[in-house]
Design an enzyme around this catalytic site. Structure first.
Site, PDB file in Angstrom:
ATOM      1  N   HIS A   1       0.675  -0.887   0.292  1.00 39.86           N
ATOM      2  CA  HIS A   1      -0.063  -0.069  -0.823  1.00 39.86           C
ATOM      3  C   HIS A   1       1.181   1.482  -0.142  1.00 39.86           C
ATOM      4  O   HIS A   1       1.948   0.872   0.691  1.00 39.86           O
ATOM      5  CB  HIS A   1      -0.701  -0.376   1.573  1.00 39.86           C
ATOM      6  CG  HIS A   1      -1.801   1.200   1.262  1.00 39.86           C
ATOM      7  ND1 HIS A   1      -1.414   2.453   1.549  1.00 39.86           N
ATOM      8  CD2 HIS A   1      -3.164   1.079   0.676  1.00 39.86           C
ATOM      9  CE1 HIS A   1      -2.738   3.167   1.207  1.00 39.86           C
ATOM     10  NE2 HIS A   1      -3.916   2.353   0.885  1.00 39.86           N
TER      11      HIS A   1
ATOM     12  N   GLU B   1      -3.660   2.407  -7.291  1.00 37.72           N
ATOM     13  CA  GLU B   1      -3.666   4.019  -7.219  1.00 37.72           C
ATOM     14  C   GLU B   1      -2.323   4.524  -6.563  1.00 37.72           C
ATOM     15  O   GLU B   1      -1.561   4.999  -6.129  1.00 37.72           O
ATOM     16  CB  GLU B   1      -3.188   3.571  -4.977  1.00 37.72           C
ATOM     17  CG  GLU B   1      -4.457   2.569  -4.437  1.00 37.72           C
ATOM     18  CD  GLU B   1      -5.198   2.372  -3.239  1.00 37.72           C
ATOM     19  OE1 GLU B   1      -6.253   2.455  -2.951  1.00 37.72           O
ATOM     20  OE2 GLU B   1      -3.793   1.827  -2.007  1.00 37.72           O
TER      21      GLU B   1
ATOM     22  N   GLY C   1      -6.137   9.606  -0.108  1.00 43.35           N
ATOM     23  CA  GLY C   1      -5.870  10.180   1.527  1.00 43.35           C
ATOM     24  C   GLY C   1      -6.782  11.897   1.858  1.00 43.35           C
ATOM     25  O   GLY C   1      -7.127  12.554   0.426  1.00 43.35           O
TER      26      GLY C   1
ATOM     27  N   SER D   1      -8.897   8.058  -2.749  1.00 46.37           N
ATOM     28  CA  SER D   1     -10.605   9.488  -2.986  1.00 46.37           C
ATOM     29  C   SER D   1     -11.673   8.982  -4.286  1.00 46.37           C
ATOM     30  O   SER D   1     -12.058  10.401  -4.169  1.00 46.37           O
ATOM     31  CB  SER D   1      -9.896  10.748  -3.802  1.00 46.37           C
ATOM     32  OG  SER D   1      -8.508  11.071  -2.645  1.00 46.37           O
TER      33      SER D   1
END
Ligand code: PGA
Length: 268
Positions: free
Chosen positions: A104, A177, A183, A224
Site C-alpha cells: 500500500h 492507487e 487520503g 479518493s
C-alpha cells in the site's frame, strides 16, 4: 472477469482498507452492518472485501462469514524469525485470513518499503495461498515528469518478479492507487486518466503472464473514491472494481456506492 467487458456478467470488486482507524469492536460493527446491508446482492456479481487492522482479524473473520473476504494490511516475508513487530503468514493462516494486501502507498512512502521488499512479500503471500492484492501507483512528481507508466511498470515487474503465470491467475489482484490521489489531501484521478493507467497496468501484466491471464487479473482503482466519482470510475472498461478508504468506512455509504455502481453497470 476483466478483459474490458462491461455488463451484468462482469464480476465487480469492492473493497476497503480501514488503515489505522477502527478498533476491533468498531471493525466488527462495520462488517456486520455491511454484511446485512449487502445481503441481497449476489456474490456472483460482486467480490466484497474488508482489510481491517491485524488486531481485528480474529473477530472480523467470523463476523464476515462467507459474504465478505477479510484481508490483512501487510505481512512479513518469513514464516518465523527475529523480526520484532512483524506478522507471519502462518499467524494469518491460523486465524483463517485468506487475503493479504502488499505495498500500500502508505507502506511504501511512510514506512519506506521498497519494490524488492514487496517482491519478497508477494512471493511469500502467494506461496502460502493468499489472495494477494499488490498496490501500485505513481507519485505526483513521476506524473509531472511523464514517467507514471515507467513507475508502474517498475513496481509491477519487480513486485511480481517471482510469480508464475499460473500463480498470478490463481492468486493475484492489483490495485492502482496513484499516490497523489490517496487520503485527505488526495485529488481523485479523472476517470479517463485512471482508465488509461489501468490499460498500461494490464499491458504490463500481459507482458509478464501472457494475454489471457494478464487481461483476467482484476485491477481495482483506489484513491479518493467517493459517492460523486465512483460510478464514473467503475464504468470505465479497464476498471474492474473500486478500492476505497474513507468513503467506505461508514457501511451505509459503502453500500450506496456499491448499489449505485451496479445500477450504472446494469443500465449502461
Ligand atoms: P482514500 O484511501 O479512499 O481515503 O483516498 C484509499 C486507499 O488508501 O486505499
Amino acid at each position: 472477469m476483466g478483459g474490458g467487458d462491461i455488463g451484468i456478467h462482469k464480476k465487480v470488486y469492492f473493497g476497503t482498507n480501514t488503515k489505522m482507524f477502527k478498533t476491533p469492536s468498531e471493525a466488527v460493527e462495520h462488517i456486520r452492518q455491511l454484511k446485512e446491508l449487502t445481503r441481497s446482492i449476489s456474490r456472483n456479481e460482486i467480490g466484497l472485501f474488508v482489510i481491517p487492522s491485524y488486531t481485528s482479524l480474529h473477530l472480523a473473520i467470523p463476523a464476515a462469514g462467507d459474504d465478505i473476504l477479510i484481508g490483512a494490511q501487510n505481512m512479513g516475508w518469513e514464516e518465523r524469525g527475529q523480526y520484532t513487530g512483524e506478522i507471519s503468514p502462518l499467524m494469518l493462516q491460523e486465524l483463517g485470513v485468506r487475503m493479504v494486501m502488499i505495498g500500500h502507498s502508505e507502506r511504501r512512502h511512510i514506512f519506506h518499503e521498497t519494490d524488492l521488499e514487496e517482491e519478497r512479500k508477494v512471493k511469500c503471500a502467494i506461496d502460502h495461498g493468499f489472495h494477494t492484492l499488490l498496490c501500485v501507483g505513481e507519485t505526483q512528481i513521476q506524473k509531472e515528469y511523464g514517467i507514471g507508466q515507467e513507475a508502474l511498470s517498475t513496481q509491477l515487474k519487480i513486485g511480481l518478479h517471482s510469480v508464475t503465470a499460473e500463480e498470478a491467475r490463481r492468486h493475484l489482484w492489483v490495485a492502482y492507487e496513484p499516490v497523489w490521489a490517496i487520503g485527505t489531501s488526495g485529488v481523485p484521478a479523472d476517470e479517463h486518466y485512471a482508465n488509461k493507467m489501468h490499460r498500461m497496468i494490464k499491458n504490463t501484466l500481459i507482458e509478464l503472464f501472457g494475454c489471457d491471464i494478464g487481461n483476467a487479473i482484476p485491477v481495482l482503482y483506489g484513491g479518493s473514491v467517493n459517492n460523486e466519482n465512483a460510478v464514473k470510475l467503475v464504468c470505465q472498461p479497464e476498471i474492474d472494481g473500486l478500492f476505497i478508504g474513507r468513503s467506505a468506512w461508514d457501511a451505509d455509504n459503502f453500500d450506496s456506492i456499491i448499489r449505485a455502481s451496479l445500477h450504472a453497470l446494469h443500465t449502461n
